[in-house]
Structure formats: C-alpha cells, structure tokens
Design an enzyme around this catalytic site. Structure first.
Site, PDB file in Angstrom:
ATOM      1  N   LYS A  41     -68.718  14.451 -10.473  1.00  0.00           N
ATOM      2  CA  LYS A  41     -67.409  15.518 -10.858  1.00  0.00           C
ATOM      3  C   LYS A  41     -67.333  14.592 -11.787  1.00  0.00           C
ATOM      4  O   LYS A  41     -66.033  15.097 -13.264  1.00  0.00           O
ATOM      5  CB  LYS A  41     -66.881  15.579 -10.014  1.00  0.00           C
ATOM      6  CG  LYS A  41     -67.154  16.642  -9.320  1.00  0.00           C
ATOM      7  CD  LYS A  41     -67.079  18.307  -9.318  1.00  0.00           C
ATOM      8  CE  LYS A  41     -67.349  19.290  -8.619  1.00  0.00           C
ATOM      9  NZ  LYS A  41     -67.515  20.606  -9.212  1.00  0.00           N
ATOM     10  N   SER A 264     -71.670  17.359   1.197  1.00  0.00           N
ATOM     11  CA  SER A 264     -72.460  18.398   0.482  1.00  0.00           C
ATOM     12  C   SER A 264     -74.255  18.390   0.303  1.00  0.00           C
ATOM     13  O   SER A 264     -75.132  18.710   0.136  1.00  0.00           O
ATOM     14  CB  SER A 264     -72.513  18.092  -1.559  1.00  0.00           C
ATOM     15  OG  SER A 264     -70.686  19.361  -1.905  1.00  0.00           O
TER      16      SER A 264
END
Length: 329
Positions: A41, A264
């Site tokens: 991110k 994830s």
C-alpha cells in the site's frame, strides 16, 4: 548503500520466494512487505498523496482522511508524519490491534466503526463517516482509494513492470482483490505486453467484489461488501474464491517453513495453488504477497482466535478444493 531522508523513498521491489518446495507448484511469490509501511500500500499511498499535492488539493493545514482496513492507513500515517499533515484513519472492528497501535504511534487519529451500514456493511459505514467528516470541515481531504486512478496507476508504473523485468516468460499472475488497485494496474499493464499473461484474481469467500452476496469476513485486506468502483472485469480472466479457513491453513503452512506472511498472502497462495493444481502444463506463475505477518500475530497466528472463529480442527484439516470461475460482468 541506500541513504534516504523520508521513509517512503525506500522499497524492496525485487524479492521473490520460490514456493515450489512448499506448495508443490512452480510459483514465485513477490514480497511487497519490505518497506517502512510494511506493505504494498505504500505505492498507492505515495502516488495519491503526491497527485493531491500537485493538483493543489492537499496543502499545509489540510487533514488527510481515509477509509481503510489497515495497511493503507499505516502507509498514509507514515507519509503524513513525514510531511507534517494530520491524518484521520477510519477503520472497522476487523482491523488488527497491532495495526491500530502502529497507526497511533505514527500520530494518526483512529476512528473504529463497529456498526455496519444496512446496505454497505462495515465498508459502507466507514465511507459514510468519511463523507460526514468532509462535509463538516473543508480542511479534510479524502484521497478515496476506491475511486482514485492513482491507486491502480501506481501499480501500472511500478509493480507490473518490476514483475515483467524479473519474469519475461510470465504465463499467469495471481493478484488479491481488495480495492482492486493492484489488480487493475497490473492487468492493464500486461494487456499490452509482448506476450499474453493470464490474470487470475483471488478473492475471499463472503466478498461481493465479483457479484456474490456479501458474507462474514474476519481477515482484513481482501474482499469488499460492495463492488469496487475501480474494478473492470473485462481485464480479469478468472476468479478464485478462497474460504478463510483455507487462508489460515496456508498462512500456518508457510510459517512452518519460516515465512510469516499476512492473511491476504495466505489467501492468494492458496488460490494460486488450487488453480495450478487443475493444470497439467508447467507454467511460469507469480503471485503477489501484499504484506508480512507480524500484524496478524493476535489473529491469524493466535490459536484461540482461530479456533473460536473457524473451529477446533481448522489447523488439522487438509486444504479443500476451490472453485475457479469467470469474473462477473
């Protein structure tokens, strides 16, 4: 020897783990957690902040605000701290405690949504709160990772070209679907590449991203309760949905070999393995690991949390078959 003056200047973009000895498949895992934000991110956060500054939307005195399940919030907190902005992170009860503490250590104000929206779930409630803040004070600047083209643009410019340089014979790329920024950026890049690359999206069971009814999801990072505005299903060849119990098992399997990754990554590796198991051909396959596992020690790697949510025998069961589908239009 790298020497930096701001934290977002450093990122390891060329580290891969060969998972063949662990998974039984020729699968290379691109590790995106080696930067000061600890996740992929950082790329989207940097691109969105820099674009907002160039466009004059973000100025001295502005207050950044964003809805996030955790990792983007950490990246924005880090950038805000280094550039002198205040930052309000709007998250929900699924956000890991370690992530919340890190956000606060970086100076962010953390607002935790506990009640879902009647139509949009916890994500909808988070977005409603962000909109209310922006309406209350024009100093708030919402970068809006769900619609911001710089989210997928960052991966078009960085993540995908890095994979292409490392694997010029790439056949298939497995990418987790959250906001779908990474998915869309990489998919757009490889649509114009010199050879066809199959793009397989990996999603969590209970996610509404690809047209299914929303259901319970306890592991942050992948999946949504509403369809992401950035998603263009014409760029996705196939979708694999993975049950969270399989995510847990895969994370623990990787940890038993010394690799502690986030939830994830467990989802993506499990889905990739199931997809590859259905093919006889030997393909060059890459999967993207968004982060590492330290922020999940009290959830994914904590026996009590796992057993309470997924059953006493979840870590003893064998991986189940996963259905592969075409993306919903």
């Amino acid at each position: 020897m790298p020497v930096i003056s701001t934290p977002h200047e450093f990122n390891t973009d060329d580290l891969y783990v060969d998972l063949e000895a662990i998974s039984g498949h020729r699968l290379f895992l691109k590790c995106e957690g080696f930067n000061f934000a600890g996740s992929i991110k950082l790329k989207a956060a940097t691109a969105m902040v820099e674009a907002a500054e160039r466009d004059g939307l973000l100025t001295p005195g502005s207050i950044l605000v964003e809805s996030t399940s955790g990792n983007l919030g950490v990246a924005l907190s880090m950038i805000a701290a280094s550039r002198g902005y205040r930052f309000v992170c709007v998250t929900d009860s699924r956000c890991n405690l370690a992530t919340r503490l890190l956000l606060e250590a970086l100076g962010a104000q953390v607002h935790v949504v506990t009640e879902p929206s009647p139509t949009g779930g916890l994500l909808g409630a988070r977005i409603d709160h962000v909109r209310a803040l922006c309406a209350s004070d024009d100093r708030y600047v919402w970068l809006n990772q769900y619609t911001n083209p710089n989210n997928h643009g960052a991966h078009y410019r960085t993540t995908a070209p890095a994979i292409a340089r490392a694997f010029p014979d790439l056949d298939v790329l497995f990418i987790g679907a959250g906001t779908t920024g990474t998915l869309m950026g990489c998919a757009r890049y490889f649509r114009t590449w010199h050879r066809p690359v199959r793009i397989v999206a990996i999603d969590s069971e209970g996610s509404a991203t690809f047209g299914r009814a929303p259901g319970r999801r306890m592991i942050p990072g992948l999946g949504t309760s509403i369809r992401p505005p950035l998603l263009d299903t014409s760029l996705v060849d196939e979708v694999v949905h993975v049950d969270e119990a399989e995510t847990i098992r895969t994370c623990h399997q990787l940890a038993r070999h010394g690799f502690v990754f986030g939830g994830s990554t467990g989802t993506v590796v499990n889905g990739a393995g199931q997809w590859l198991a259905q093919r006889d051909e030997r393909l060059t396959a890459v999967a993207i690991a968004p982060d590492l596992g330290e922020r999940y020690l009290e959830t994914v790697y904590q026996a009590g949390w796992v057993q309470d949510l997924y059953g006493e025998d979840v870590l003893q069961a064998q991986p189940a078959d996963v259905a592969v589908t075409s993306p919903a239009a």
